[in-house]
Design a protein around this motif. Structure first.
Motif, PDB file in Angstrom:
ATOM      1  N   ALA A 270       0.984  -1.027  -0.189  1.00  0.00           N
ATOM      2  CA  ALA A 270       0.048  -0.018   0.155  1.00  0.00           C
ATOM      3  C   ALA A 270       0.942   1.356   0.059  1.00  0.00           C
ATOM      4  O   ALA A 270       0.392   2.266  -0.509  1.00  0.00           O
ATOM      5  CB  ALA A 270      -0.756   0.107   1.271  1.00  0.00           C
ATOM      6  N   THR A 271       2.011   1.223   0.714  1.00  0.00           N
ATOM      7  CA  THR A 271       2.922   2.177   0.612  1.00  0.00           C
ATOM      8  C   THR A 271       3.459   2.627  -0.785  1.00  0.00           C
ATOM      9  O   THR A 271       3.497   3.705  -1.138  1.00  0.00           O
ATOM     10  CB  THR A 271       4.011   2.113   1.671  1.00  0.00           C
ATOM     11  OG1 THR A 271       3.742   2.088   3.076  1.00  0.00           O
ATOM     12  CG2 THR A 271       4.894   3.105   1.515  1.00  0.00           C
ATOM     13  N   LEU A 272       3.668   1.601  -1.384  1.00  0.00           N
ATOM     14  CA  LEU A 272       4.218   1.550  -2.921  1.00  0.00           C
ATOM     15  C   LEU A 272       3.208   2.323  -3.669  1.00  0.00           C
ATOM     16  O   LEU A 272       3.472   2.949  -4.667  1.00  0.00           O
ATOM     17  CB  LEU A 272       4.546   0.308  -3.498  1.00  0.00           C
ATOM     18  CG  LEU A 272       5.917  -0.465  -2.749  1.00  0.00           C
ATOM     19  CD1 LEU A 272       5.910  -1.819  -3.297  1.00  0.00           C
ATOM     20  CD2 LEU A 272       7.072   0.409  -2.868  1.00  0.00           C
ATOM     21  N   LEU A 273       1.925   1.917  -3.643  1.00  0.00           N
ATOM     22  CA  LEU A 273       0.813   2.551  -4.444  1.00  0.00           C
ATOM     23  C   LEU A 273       0.667   3.950  -3.854  1.00  0.00           C
ATOM     24  O   LEU A 273       0.122   4.709  -4.695  1.00  0.00           O
ATOM     25  CB  LEU A 273      -0.294   1.615  -4.363  1.00  0.00           C
ATOM     26  CG  LEU A 273      -0.206  -0.020  -4.832  1.00  0.00           C
ATOM     27  CD1 LEU A 273      -1.605  -0.381  -4.409  1.00  0.00           C
ATOM     28  CD2 LEU A 273      -0.052   0.174  -6.126  1.00  0.00           C
ATOM     29  N   SER A 274       0.533   4.092  -2.780  1.00  0.00           N
ATOM     30  CA  SER A 274       0.227   5.505  -2.378  1.00  0.00           C
ATOM     31  C   SER A 274       1.231   6.832  -2.501  1.00  0.00           C
ATOM     32  O   SER A 274       0.961   7.932  -2.841  1.00  0.00           O
ATOM     33  CB  SER A 274      -0.172   5.626  -0.671  1.00  0.00           C
ATOM     34  OG  SER A 274       1.097   5.237  -0.027  1.00  0.00           O
TER      35      SER A 274
END
Length: 436
Positions: A270-274
Motif C-alpha cells: 500500500a505504501t508503494l501505491l500511495s
C-alpha cells in the motif's frame, strides 16, 4: 563543467544508475526492518523484556538520526558512490554480527552498525537524482525513491520470517548479510556520482563553514516546517513496521506469525501505491501540502482510536484498515523533504535535508522506548508476553506526539508563509546611475 549548455544525459544510463542506487536503499530498508518481524524471536534468543528489546531499535535509530547532518557534510565532500559503498559494507557487517550474537552488547553493537550504514544511504540516492535527472523530475523521483525503497520491508517480512523458522537465527541473518553484499557489489560496478567527467566531490569543509550553513538552514522556517512534517507523519507507521507492530498483532491481537507478517507486507504494498499519489498531489497543489499533512495525521489517529477502543480483539477488516492508513505515513513524511527543497537553495540541500530527516526518527525513538516501558509497567510480573490491554496503554502514547507535531507544523507553516509573503513584497532593486 565548461561553459555552454550541459550535455543531455541518456535516459537509459540515468535510469540504470538510479535503479542500482535505489536497490541499495531497498537493501537498507530490508536491513533496517529485519528486526521488526523477528522481535518475538529476538526477545527469546537474548532473554530480554520489552524495554530491553526496544534498546536494539533505539540504538539503530538513534545512530541514524544523529548521523544525518554529519552524513550530509560527508556526502558533499566524498560523493554518493563512496557513501553508498561505505554504508552497504557497514550494514553487511552489522547483519553478520547480529547473526552470531548471543548476548545483548554484541546485538546492540550490530544494530548500531546497521544504523550507521542506513544513515548514509537515502540522502546519497537523492543526490544522485539531483545530478542525473532534470529539476522538474526531482519531486516525483524523490517520492518514488522513498516509496519503492519500502520493497525492502517486504523482503524483511514473510520471506525472512519463513527462513528464520525453517533454518534458524544464524542462517537467516547470514542470508540477509549475503543479500546486502550482493547489492553492494552491483553498486560498486554500476553507480557513478554524475553523468559527466568532472567529479561530484567537493573541498574539505571547514568547521566554520559547516556551522554557518547549518545555522542558516535551521533558521529557515521552511526547514523547520519540513522537520515537524517528517516528525508528525512518520513515527506511527515506522514504529509499527520496525518493531512493535508484529508483537502487537501476534501477542495482542492473537494473529499467527504468518498472518501478522502478511499484514506488514500489505502495508508495504500500500505504501508503494500511495507514494506516487502523494507526489502528484504535492506537485498539483503545492500550497495545500500542509492540508495533506494534517489529513494523514488525523486519519492515522482516528483509526488507531478505533483499534484501541474496540472491545476485545479487533476484527480483521479493522486491522487491515489500520495497516492501510499506516502505509501512507511514509509517503506523507517525504513531504518534509519537499519543503526543504522549496525553501532552501541547492547549496544548502544537504544540510536542510539532514535536519528534516532527523524529525521522524527522533519521534520514532521516543515512541519505541515509551511503548517498551509502558508494556513492562502494565504487564504483571511472571505473565510473560504482554496482553492486549498492555498494548492499548502503550500505543496511546502516540497521541502526545501527534498533538506536539501538529501544533509545530501549524506554527512553522504560518512562519514560512509570512517569510514568503515578505520576500514577495520586497521591491525590485533600483539600478545604480551610470558613472559620469
Amino acid at each position: 563543467m565548461s561553459d555552454g549548455a550541459a550535455p543531455v544525459v541518456p535516459r537509459r544510463a540515468a535510469a540504470l544508475v538510479w535503479g542500482v542506487a535505489l536497490s541499495a536503499y531497498v537493501a537498507a530498508v530490508f536491513h533496517r526492518s529485519s528486526l521488526g518481524v523477528t522481535g518475538v524471536d529476538a526477545a527469546d534468543r537474548f532473554d530480554v523484556n520489552a524495554a530491553a528489546l526496544a534498546t536494539f531499535s533505539i540504538a539503530q535509530l538513534a545512530v541514524y538520526a544523529a548521523m544525518q547532518v554529519p552524513v550530509g557534510v560527508l556526502l558533499d565532500r566524498f560523493g554518493s558512490r563512496r557513501m553508498l559503498i561505505a554504508g552497504g559494507a557497514l550494514m553487511v557487517a552489522g547483519q553478520l554480527c547480529f547473526a552470531v550474537a548471543t548476548d545483548v552488547p554484541l546485538a546492540v553493537a550490530a544494530r548500531v552498525l546497521v544504523g550507521l550504514g542506513d544513515a548514509m544511504t537515502f540522502i546519497s540516492v537523492l543526490r544522485i537524482v539531483a545530478f542525473w535527472f532534470p529539476g522538474r523530475r526531482n519531486p516525483l523521483l524523490t517520492q518514488l525513491t522513498g516509496t519503492l525503497g519500502q520493497l525492502g520491508a517486504i523482503l524483511g517480512a514473510v520471506p525472512l520470517v519463513a527462513l528464520l523458522h525453517a533454518a534458524g537465527w544464524t542462517t537467516a541473518f547470514t542470508v540477509a548479510a549475503a543479500v546486502g553484499a550482493t547489492v553492494l557489489l552491483v553498486v560498486v560496478a554500476a553507480v557513478r556520482d554524475t553523468p559527466y567527467r568532472d567529479t561530484a566531490t567537493g573541498p574539505t569543509p571547514t568547521l566554520a563553514s559547516v556551522r554557518r550553513e547549518l545555522a542558516v538552514a535551521w533558521t529557515t522556517p521552511g526547514t523547520r516546517l519540513g522537520l515537524w512534517t517528517h516528525f508528525v507523519t512518520q513515527f506511527s507507521g515506522a514504529v509499527f513496521a520496525l518493531l512493535w507492530g508484529y508483537p502487537f498483532l501476534v501477542q495482542g491481537q492473537g494473529l499467527s506469525p504468518t498472518a501478522a507478517a502478511s499484514l506488514l507486507t500489505v502495508m508495504t504494498v500500500a505504501t508503494l501505491l500511495s507514494g506516487p499519489m502523494i507526489a502528484h498531489l504535492c506537485a498539483r497543489h503545492p500550497y495545500r501540502r500542509s492540508v495533506l499533512v494534517f489529513t494523514i495525521t488525523a486519519a492515522t489517529a482516528a483509526v488507531w482510536a478505533a483499534v484501541l477502543a474496540w472491545p476485545g480483539r479487533s476484527p480483521g477488516w479493522l486491522l487491515l484498515t489500520l495497516v492501510l492508513v499506516l502505509a501512507v505515513n511514509g509517503p506523507g513524511s517525504v513531504i518534509g523533504f519537499d519543503y526543504a527543497r522549496t525553501f532552501n537553495p541547492v547549496t544548502r540541500m544537504g544540510s536542510a535535508t539532514g535536519i528534516v530527516n532527523v524529525g521522524g526518527f527522533v519521534a520514532s525513538i521516543v515512541l519505541i522506548l515509551a511503548v517498551g516501558i509502558v508494556l513492562d509497567l502494565t504487564t504483571p510480573a511472571g505473565r510473560g508476553a504482554p496482553d492486549l490491554a498492555a498494548f492499548r496503554w502503550a500505543f496511546a502514547v502516540q497521541y502526545v506526539l501527534w498533538a506536539l507535531g501538529a501544533v509545530q507544523v501549524l506554527r512553522w507553516r504560518n512562519a514560512a508563509r509570512r517569510r514568503h509573503a515578505a520576500e514577495q513584497a520586497l521591491p525590485a532593486p533600483v539600478p545604480l546611475p551610470a558613472t559620469p
